[in-house]
Design a protein around this motif. Structure first.
Motif, PDB file in Angstrom:
ATOM      1  N   PRO A 155       0.802  -1.231   0.000  1.00  0.00           N
ATOM      2  CA  PRO A 155       0.000   0.000   0.000  1.00  0.00           C
ATOM      3  C   PRO A 155       0.832   1.277   0.000  1.00  0.00           C
ATOM      4  CG  PRO A 155      -0.810  -1.556   1.645  1.00  0.00           C
ATOM      5  CD  PRO A 155       0.510  -2.072   1.172  1.00  0.00           C
ATOM      6  N   MET A 156       2.098   1.171   0.401  1.00  0.00           N
ATOM      7  CA  MET A 156       2.953   2.360   0.474  1.00  0.00           C
ATOM      8  C   MET A 156       3.837   2.538  -0.741  1.00  0.00           C
ATOM      9  SD  MET A 156       4.127   2.134   4.498  1.00  0.00           S
ATOM     10  CE  MET A 156       4.659   0.409   4.386  1.00  0.00           C
ATOM     11  N   ARG A 157       4.138   1.465  -1.443  1.00  0.00           N
ATOM     12  CA  ARG A 157       5.169   1.533  -2.474  1.00  0.00           C
ATOM     13  C   ARG A 157       4.814   2.494  -3.599  1.00  0.00           C
ATOM     14  NH1 ARG A 157       8.415  -3.530  -5.320  1.00  0.00           N
ATOM     15  NH2 ARG A 157       9.745  -2.232  -6.650  1.00  0.00           N
ATOM     16  N   ARG A 158       3.612   2.421  -4.110  1.00  0.00           N
ATOM     17  CA  ARG A 158       3.252   3.288  -5.236  1.00  0.00           C
ATOM     18  C   ARG A 158       3.243   4.755  -4.823  1.00  0.00           C
ATOM     19  NH1 ARG A 158      -2.223   1.418  -7.559  1.00  0.00           N
ATOM     20  NH2 ARG A 158      -1.887   3.257  -8.865  1.00  0.00           N
ATOM     21  N   GLY A 159       2.733   5.039  -3.618  1.00  0.00           N
ATOM     22  CA  GLY A 159       2.729   6.418  -3.144  1.00  0.00           C
ATOM     23  C   GLY A 159       4.134   6.936  -2.921  1.00  0.00           C
ATOM     24  N   LEU A 160       4.987   6.088  -2.377  1.00  0.00           N
ATOM     25  CA  LEU A 160       6.390   6.443  -2.155  1.00  0.00           C
ATOM     26  C   LEU A 160       7.081   6.768  -3.470  1.00  0.00           C
ATOM     27  CD1 LEU A 160       8.962   6.471  -0.288  1.00  0.00           C
ATOM     28  CD2 LEU A 160       9.189   4.034  -0.861  1.00  0.00           C
ATOM     29  N   GLN A 161       6.933   5.880  -4.448  1.00  0.00           N
ATOM     30  CA  GLN A 161       7.598   6.060  -5.733  1.00  0.00           C
ATOM     31  C   GLN A 161       7.038   7.253  -6.501  1.00  0.00           C
ATOM     32  OE1 GLN A 161       8.799   1.375  -6.603  1.00  0.00           O
ATOM     33  NE2 GLN A 161       7.472   2.443  -8.021  1.00  0.00           N
ATOM     34  N   ARG A 162       5.731   7.432  -6.430  1.00  0.00           N
ATOM     35  CA  ARG A 162       5.125   8.545  -7.157  1.00  0.00           C
ATOM     36  C   ARG A 162       5.618   9.887  -6.619  1.00  0.00           C
ATOM     37  NH1 ARG A 162      -1.353   8.939  -7.498  1.00  0.00           N
ATOM     38  NH2 ARG A 162      -1.005   7.034  -8.700  1.00  0.00           N
ATOM     39  N   THR A 163       5.669  10.012  -5.309  1.00  0.00           N
ATOM     40  CA  THR A 163       6.136  11.257  -4.708  1.00  0.00           C
ATOM     41  C   THR A 163       7.604  11.499  -5.037  1.00  0.00           C
ATOM     42  OG1 THR A 163       4.534  11.101  -2.908  1.00  0.00           O
ATOM     43  CG2 THR A 163       6.465  12.472  -2.519  1.00  0.00           C
ATOM     44  N   PHE A 164       8.426  10.449  -4.939  1.00  0.00           N
ATOM     45  CA  PHE A 164       9.848  10.573  -5.268  1.00  0.00           C
ATOM     46  C   PHE A 164      10.021  10.987  -6.726  1.00  0.00           C
ATOM     47  CE2 PHE A 164      13.796   8.873  -6.943  1.00  0.00           C
ATOM     48  CZ  PHE A 164      14.732   9.258  -5.998  1.00  0.00           C
ATOM     49  N   ASP A 165       9.263  10.364  -7.616  1.00  0.00           N
ATOM     50  CA  ASP A 165       9.393  10.660  -9.038  1.00  0.00           C
ATOM     51  C   ASP A 165       8.991  12.107  -9.333  1.00  0.00           C
ATOM     52  OD1 ASP A 165       9.930   9.663 -11.760  1.00  0.00           O
ATOM     53  OD2 ASP A 165       7.805  10.071 -12.090  1.00  0.00           O
ATOM     54  N   ARG A 166       7.962  12.593  -8.658  1.00  0.00           N
ATOM     55  CA  ARG A 166       7.524  13.975  -8.876  1.00  0.00           C
ATOM     56  C   ARG A 166       8.568  14.958  -8.336  1.00  0.00           C
ATOM     57  NH1 ARG A 166       1.191  14.707  -7.551  1.00  0.00           N
ATOM     58  NH2 ARG A 166       1.573  16.634  -8.721  1.00  0.00           N
ATOM     59  N   ALA A 167       9.206  14.604  -7.232  1.00  0.00           N
ATOM     60  CA  ALA A 167      10.283  15.451  -6.711  1.00  0.00           C
ATOM     61  C   ALA A 167      11.474  15.447  -7.674  1.00  0.00           C
ATOM     62  CB  ALA A 167      10.708  14.968  -5.328  1.00  0.00           C
ATOM     63  N   ARG A 168      11.747  14.287  -8.248  1.00  0.00           N
ATOM     64  CA  ARG A 168      12.850  14.152  -9.206  1.00  0.00           C
ATOM     65  C   ARG A 168      12.586  15.006 -10.452  1.00  0.00           C
ATOM     66  NH1 ARG A 168      14.546   9.920 -13.039  1.00  0.00           N
ATOM     67  NH2 ARG A 168      16.796   9.612 -12.824  1.00  0.00           N
ATOM     68  N   LYS A 169      11.367  14.937 -10.959  1.00  0.00           N
ATOM     69  CA  LYS A 169      11.013  15.742 -12.123  1.00  0.00           C
ATOM     70  C   LYS A 169      10.950  17.224 -11.765  1.00  0.00           C
ATOM     71  CE  LYS A 169       8.461  12.049 -14.450  1.00  0.00           C
ATOM     72  NZ  LYS A 169       7.125  11.519 -14.839  1.00  0.00           N
ATOM     73  N   GLY A 170      10.546  17.511 -10.536  1.00  0.00           N
ATOM     74  CA  GLY A 170      10.495  18.900 -10.089  1.00  0.00           C
ATOM     75  C   GLY A 170      11.865  19.539 -10.081  1.00  0.00           C
ATOM     76  N   ARG A 171      12.874  18.765  -9.705  1.00  0.00           N
ATOM     77  CA  ARG A 171      14.239  19.299  -9.720  1.00  0.00           C
ATOM     78  C   ARG A 171      14.659  19.655 -11.142  1.00  0.00           C
ATOM     79  NH1 ARG A 171      19.131  18.764 -11.085  1.00  0.00           N
ATOM     80  NH2 ARG A 171      18.692  16.859 -12.253  1.00  0.00           N
ATOM     81  N   ALA A 172      14.371  18.755 -12.080  1.00  0.00           N
ATOM     82  CA  ALA A 172      14.733  19.008 -13.470  1.00  0.00           C
ATOM     83  C   ALA A 172      14.001  20.232 -14.017  1.00  0.00           C
ATOM     84  CB  ALA A 172      14.416  17.780 -14.317  1.00  0.00           C
ATOM     85  N   ALA A 173      12.729  20.361 -13.669  1.00  0.00           N
ATOM     86  CA  ALA A 173      11.955  21.509 -14.141  1.00  0.00           C
ATOM     87  C   ALA A 173      12.500  22.813 -13.562  1.00  0.00           C
ATOM     88  CB  ALA A 173      10.487  21.333 -13.744  1.00  0.00           C
ATOM     89  N   ALA A 174      12.892  22.786 -12.282  1.00  0.00           N
ATOM     90  CA  ALA A 174      13.431  23.987 -11.654  1.00  0.00           C
ATOM     91  C   ALA A 174      14.794  24.347 -12.212  1.00  0.00           C
ATOM     92  CB  ALA A 174      13.514  23.782 -10.141  1.00  0.00           C
ATOM     93  N   ALA A 175      15.560  23.340 -12.624  1.00  0.00           N
ATOM     94  CA  ALA A 175      16.864  23.610 -13.239  1.00  0.00           C
ATOM     95  C   ALA A 175      16.690  24.277 -14.594  1.00  0.00           C
ATOM     96  CB  ALA A 175      17.649  22.314 -13.376  1.00  0.00           C
ATOM     97  N   GLU A 176      15.660  23.868 -15.318  1.00  0.00           N
ATOM     98  CA  GLU A 176      15.416  24.416 -16.655  1.00  0.00           C
ATOM     99  C   GLU A 176      14.771  25.795 -16.588  1.00  0.00           C
ATOM    100  OE1 GLU A 176      12.917  23.237 -20.708  1.00  0.00           O
ATOM    101  OE2 GLU A 176      13.365  21.707 -19.199  1.00  0.00           O
ATOM    102  N   ALA A 177      13.848  25.971 -15.633  1.00  0.00           N
ATOM    103  CA  ALA A 177      13.142  27.243 -15.494  1.00  0.00           C
ATOM    104  C   ALA A 177      13.063  27.605 -14.013  1.00  0.00           C
ATOM    105  CB  ALA A 177      11.732  27.143 -16.095  1.00  0.00           C
ATOM    106  N   PRO A 178      14.101  28.231 -13.461  1.00  0.00           N
ATOM    107  CA  PRO A 178      14.141  28.531 -12.025  1.00  0.00           C
ATOM    108  C   PRO A 178      13.217  29.685 -11.628  1.00  0.00           C
ATOM    109  CG  PRO A 178      16.079  29.424 -13.108  1.00  0.00           C
ATOM    110  CD  PRO A 178      15.331  28.651 -14.154  1.00  0.00           C
ATOM    111  N   GLU A 179      11.948  29.495 -11.887  1.00  0.00           N
ATOM    112  CA  GLU A 179      10.956  30.507 -11.545  1.00  0.00           C
ATOM    113  C   GLU A 179      10.352  30.190 -10.177  1.00  0.00           C
ATOM    114  OE1 GLU A 179       8.256  30.121 -14.761  1.00  0.00           O
ATOM    115  OE2 GLU A 179       9.705  30.766 -16.279  1.00  0.00           O
ATOM    116  N   VAL A 180       9.782  31.188  -9.536  1.00  0.00           N
ATOM    117  CA  VAL A 180       9.270  31.032  -8.175  1.00  0.00           C
ATOM    118  C   VAL A 180       8.232  29.920  -8.097  1.00  0.00           C
ATOM    119  CG1 VAL A 180       7.880  32.146  -6.391  1.00  0.00           C
ATOM    120  CG2 VAL A 180       9.768  33.389  -7.450  1.00  0.00           C
ATOM    121  N   ALA A 181       7.271  29.907  -9.009  1.00  0.00           N
ATOM    122  CA  ALA A 181       6.206  28.905  -8.952  1.00  0.00           C
ATOM    123  C   ALA A 181       6.748  27.501  -9.171  1.00  0.00           C
ATOM    124  CB  ALA A 181       5.130  29.228  -9.991  1.00  0.00           C
ATOM    125  N   VAL A 182       7.704  27.342 -10.063  1.00  0.00           N
ATOM    126  CA  VAL A 182       8.282  26.028 -10.361  1.00  0.00           C
ATOM    127  C   VAL A 182       9.074  25.517  -9.163  1.00  0.00           C
ATOM    128  CG1 VAL A 182       9.829  24.754 -11.888  1.00  0.00           C
ATOM    129  CG2 VAL A 182       8.380  26.571 -12.820  1.00  0.00           C
TER     130      VAL A 182
END
Length: 295
Positions: A155-182
């Motif tokens: 029950p925890m694995r998918r939620g754990l991985q999904r959150t980690f993956d979104r944080a991982r993609k969030g880092r890449a997005a912030a590196a590309e466009a370091p805007e306040v909202a991103v």
């Protein structure tokens, strides 16, 4: 140790209920404590709400009541957001001035403190706290019968991985466009991953304890970046700011410079913390879970 799994939990579902009720009870205790200053109390209650949202996000794919309960906790915390934002701006201003060794801005601080105190003096603050109490009591009653699909790590694995993956993609997005909202969106994903690391820390205390500290450090860097953005927006929208445009411009320049430093430091740390794919993390943590239960 609170806010984590325990071997004594009879099931993942039982752990979910226990941790939620512990956090709600702690929030109610803080709410009723006359020895806690109002601003400190509001800050603590909002932290409890964030921890509750982090908890249920861990099991989100297996938790049918997730949408209802997430919305309920979010709305309860929003009742207190205005007062916390005012206090947060004073704290952020103090850190900015101290870090930049800036002098002559005492009138600006006095302006921020006065705005905070006016917000705290309004009658609706007590009403909002009372409403928050009712929200928590209702949540506590429902939490006693929360149900999950499945048991164990599943029950925890998918939620754990999904959150980690979104944080991982969030880092890449912030590196590309370091805007306040991103960057702010990345910060939210990092914060949830921090909560998940804390919740699961007992399954492998050494590695997850160290990781929790590093993720917390990253969360604080991103949090400071966001707090500066809130302060900058407030200063820009304040027509009667002491010192006028000259003071506003000087503070804006210092805020922008500090945000650039924070973003750079966050990217350096985030690149290490989110280097591997989410599936790799899920496999590793599942192995630790199995070993923890065998032991």
């Amino acid at each position: 140790m609170t806010y984590c799994l325990k071997r004594s939990d009879k099931s993942t579902e039982a752990a979910l209920r226990r941790i939620a009720i512990e956090e709600i009870d702690a929030a109610l205790t803080e709410l009723d404590d006359p020895g806690i200053a109002l601003h400190e109390k509001v800050h603590g209650l909002r932290k409890r709400a964030k921890k509750l949202r982090g908890l249920i996000r861990l099991v989100r794919p297996a938790f049918p009541a997730y949408a209802r309960e997430n919305g309920a906790i979010r709305d309860a915390a929003r009742r207190l957001s205005g007062l916390r934002d005012r206090e947060g701006m004073v704290e952020t201003f103090d850190k900015l001035v101290a870090g930049g060794r800036l002098d002559g801005f005492e009138p600006v601080r006095a302006h921020l403190v006065a705005a905070r105190d006016r917000a705290a003096a309004k009658a609706h603050v007590e009403e909002d706290l009372a409403a928050f109490r009712l929200d928590m009591l209702g949540l506590r009653e429902r939490a006693r019968s929360w149900a999950l699909y499945g048991d164990g790590f599943r029950p925890m694995r998918r939620g754990l991985q999904r959150t980690f993956d979104r944080a991982r993609k969030g880092r890449a997005a912030a590196a590309e466009a370091p805007e306040v909202a991103v960057i702010h969106d990345w910060r939210k994903r990092v914060k949830y991953h921090w909560y998940h690391t804390r919740l699961l820390r007992p399954i492998e205390r050494g590695p997850l304890g160290r990781r929790a500290k590093k993720v917390e450090e990253l969360s604080e860097l991103l949090g400071d970046h966001h707090d500066l953005a809130v302060l900058d927006t407030h200063l820009a929208a304040t027509p009667d700011l002491p010192g006028g445009a000259e003071t506003r411009d000087a503070l804006h320049a210092r805020i922008a410079a500090r945000q650039a430093d924070l973003a750079e430091a966050a990217q350096t740390l985030g690149a290490r913390l989110f280097a591997s794919p989410a599936k790799d993390l899920g496999r590793s943590w599942k192995r630790w879970w199995k070993s923890w239960h065998r032991d």
